[in-house]
Each structure stands twice: as structure tokens, then as C-alpha cells.
Design a protein around this motif. Structure first.
Motif, mmCIF file in Angstrom:
data_model
loop_
_atom_site.group_PDB
_atom_site.id
_atom_site.type_symbol
_atom_site.label_atom_id
_atom_site.label_comp_id
_atom_site.label_asym_id
_atom_site.label_seq_id
_atom_site.Cartn_x
_atom_site.Cartn_y
_atom_site.Cartn_z
ATOM 1 N N ILE A 78 0.845 -1.188 0.000
ATOM 2 C CA ILE A 78 0.000 0.000 0.000
ATOM 3 C C ILE A 78 0.884 1.243 0.000
ATOM 4 C CG2 ILE A 78 -1.573 1.380 1.405
ATOM 5 C CD1 ILE A 78 -3.062 -0.740 0.101
ATOM 6 N N VAL A 95 -20.472 -0.017 -5.057
ATOM 7 C CA VAL A 95 -19.565 0.803 -4.259
ATOM 8 C C VAL A 95 -20.322 1.596 -3.198
ATOM 9 C CG1 VAL A 95 -17.853 1.069 -6.102
ATOM 10 C CG2 VAL A 95 -19.737 2.713 -5.903
ATOM 11 N N SER A 182 -13.810 9.427 -1.834
ATOM 12 C CA SER A 182 -13.873 8.272 -0.921
ATOM 13 C C SER A 182 -14.463 7.041 -1.590
ATOM 14 C CB SER A 182 -14.685 8.622 0.330
ATOM 15 O OG SER A 182 -14.135 9.726 0.995
ATOM 16 N N GLU A 184 -13.704 3.130 -3.111
ATOM 17 C CA GLU A 184 -12.793 1.994 -2.955
ATOM 18 C C GLU A 184 -13.059 1.013 -4.092
ATOM 19 O OE1 GLU A 184 -11.289 -0.925 0.698
ATOM 20 O OE2 GLU A 184 -12.972 0.454 0.947
ATOM 21 N N ASP A 186 -11.489 -2.324 -6.706
ATOM 22 C CA ASP A 186 -10.551 -3.382 -7.054
ATOM 23 C C ASP A 186 -10.416 -3.448 -8.572
ATOM 24 O OD1 ASP A 186 -10.078 -4.257 -4.412
ATOM 25 O OD2 ASP A 186 -11.934 -5.416 -4.439
ATOM 26 N N TYR A 216 -5.833 -2.483 -6.388
ATOM 27 C CA TYR A 216 -6.665 -1.908 -5.326
ATOM 28 C C TYR A 216 -6.417 -0.406 -5.270
ATOM 29 C CZ TYR A 216 -8.129 -0.476 -0.644
ATOM 30 O OH TYR A 216 -8.705 0.189 0.396
ATOM 31 N N PHE A 217 -7.512 0.360 -5.190
ATOM 32 C CA PHE A 217 -7.403 1.818 -5.083
ATOM 33 C C PHE A 217 -8.465 2.337 -4.137
ATOM 34 C CE2 PHE A 217 -8.878 6.044 -6.380
ATOM 35 C CZ PHE A 217 -7.700 6.777 -6.253
ATOM 36 N N LYS A 218 -8.064 3.285 -3.287
ATOM 37 C CA LYS A 218 -9.000 3.970 -2.406
ATOM 38 C C LYS A 218 -8.643 5.449 -2.401
ATOM 39 C CE LYS A 218 -10.874 4.090 2.289
ATOM 40 N NZ LYS A 218 -10.814 3.515 3.650
ATOM 41 N N GLY A 236 -4.950 9.029 -3.940
ATOM 42 C CA GLY A 236 -5.359 8.140 -2.861
ATOM 43 C C GLY A 236 -4.281 7.138 -2.518
ATOM 44 N N ASP A 237 -4.703 5.967 -2.066
ATOM 45 C CA ASP A 237 -3.795 4.873 -1.735
ATOM 46 C C ASP A 237 -4.035 3.729 -2.698
ATOM 47 O OD1 ASP A 237 -2.700 6.198 0.482
ATOM 48 O OD2 ASP A 237 -4.386 5.584 1.742
#
Length: 253
Positions: A78, A95, A182, A184, A186, A216-218, A236-237
């Protein structure tokens, strides 16, 4: 001479001291390597973040030459991610989203709120804000489709809210601006294009006709069709980032 003779017992104490010192130093290196294998940040703090990445590239058959801007690879841990790109990803997921902000002048698309048609006559441009959305989102290219429930909806400063939530849906709405916060996701995938990828404020890579896959992204997704600088902005992360299919593992600590 008698005064210059060394006491054998003193030599014995010195030898024991040197053995103790050597054991202490060796033990210190062992602790450092043990902590490093356990993915802690101590070694990175000592030798520097940049050197730690370079060490990961040495001897890798798939190593990338960032200086020459050749193909890159994958990031499995991450890490914070920022992407500026000239292509829009394809998203079709169930989502939960903090907020969706839309600006559009497509008045031909039917927007349904609690099974009633939202009337948007005599408007040049519509600003639609959807708060606390949960449901299905599908966007690709110029169009956006959603179907789900929201906590609050705001249309050109007119607010609709309900404790039970508001059902909202529309299909293939052609928008000018989209900001999703915000979210999230996949398996986020972008077709080949141009832009700039930054990871952890340390690694920067220029993209030239290269595709991107993010396992993965958030974070936030912003799409601005009127912008002359970039069509897409991701912040994001992320985890599992690959470019053009060539995989390179970076040990980011």
C-alpha cells in the motif's frame, strides 16, 4: 626490563573485552538485518529511501530504467498514489461513495429520484451533488450510469433529503465534470495513454502510451473534460500497480 613487562592477566582481560566488543557489533548487525527482513522501516531510515528503492532494482531481470523512461512495473505494498492521465478508466462496481459531484448540460437523460422523473427543463447546465451514495456505478468514456440509494441530493442548490434514503438512478448521462470522493475499487484499469504517475511523493514516472492496472485503489477520482491540463486525476492509496504489463516489485517501506 622488569618495569616494561606486561601482566598476563591484563592481556587476558583485554582479549575478553575485544571478544565482547566483536560480539556486540555482530549482534547489532544481526538485529538490523532481522528488522529489515520483517519489513520495518529502520534500515530505510538509516540508508535513505532512494537507496532502498535502487537496491530493489539491482539484479532484477525486469528492472526498469527510469532515467530513460522505459517500461515500469508493479508496486505490491500500500502506498499513496497520484495519477494525471489523458484516459478515463472503465468502472463497473457496487460501491459506497462519500460524495459525487456532477456538472452536465445533457438534459435528454432521464434521472429518476424515488421513482419520479427529475424535471430539468429550461436549464443550461445542471450541478448535481449526491451525498452518501451506495449502489452500482458504471462509467466509461463520456457516460456515467448509477443506480442506488443516497442520503442527500442537491440539484442546483435545491436539496432533497430523507432519513430512509433516496433512490436515484440514471443511464449513460453525458457529463462535463465528475468528482467522486472516498471510493474503494478493485482491479482499476486504464488503456494506453499519456500522463504522470507519482508514488509516495518519492517515485515519479512519465507515462508515454502506456497502460495502467491497479489491483486496489481507495481515494478520489476527478474527470474534467474541459481541462486543458489533464482529463483524469486520481489521488489516494493503491496496491499492485503495473504499467504496460511488465512487473517490477518495489520494496516501499
Amino acid at each position: 626490563m622488569l618495569g616494561s613487562r606486561q601482566n598476563p592477566q591484563d592481556n587476558h582481560h583485554k582479549l575478553k573485552f575485544y571478544i565482547f566488543l566483536a560480539t556486540l557489533v555482530a549482534g547489532g548487525f544481526f538485529v538490523l538485518f532481522f528488522l529489515d527482513d520483517d519489513n520495518t522501516s529502520l534500515t530505510s531510515s538509516l540508508i535513505g529511501y532512494k537507496e532502498n528503492i535502487n537496491d530493489s532494482l539491482i539484479g532484477d531481470d525486469n528492472a526498469v530504467n527510469f532515467e530513460n523512461q522505459k517500461s515500469s512495473g508493479a508496486i505490491n505494498n500500500i502506498a499513496s498514489l497520484s495519477l494525471i492521465f489523458d484516459k478515463v478508466p472503465k468502472v463497473e462496481n457496487e460501491v459506497k461513495i462519500g460524495d459525487i459531484e456532477l456538472r452536465f448540460d445533457d438534459l435528454t437523460t432521464t434521472i429518476t429520484v424515488n421513482e419520479d422523473k427529475l424535471e430539468l427543463n429550461n436549464l443550461k447546465e445542471v450541478s448535481l451533488i449526491i451525498e452518501g451514495f451506495s449502489g452500482k456505478v458504471n462509467f466509461e468514456g463520456d457516460d456515467l450510469s448509477i443506480a442506488g440509494k443516497a442520503k442527500k441530493i442537491e440539484v442546483n442548490d435545491v436539496v432533497f433529503s430523507s432519513e430512509k434514503g433516496i433512490d436515484i438512478s440514471f443511464k449513460e448521462l453525458n457529463y462535463n465534470y465528475l468528482d467522486i470522493s472516498s471510493i474503494e475499487l478493485d482491479n482499476l484499469e486504464l488503456e494506453r495513454g499519456n500522463g504522470k504517475l507519482t508514488v509516495g511523493n518519492k517515485l515519479s514516472y512519465s507515462l508515454e502510451e502506456e497502460g495502467i492496472k491497479i489491483s486496489y485503489f481507495k481515494g478520489t477520482i476527478e474527470i474534467n473534460k474541459d481541462s486543458k491540463l489533464s482529463l483524469l486525476n486520481l489521488d489516494g492509496d493503491a496496491r499492485g500497480v503495473s504499467i504496460s504489463g511488465n512487473i517490477l516489485n518495489l520494496n516501499l517501506k
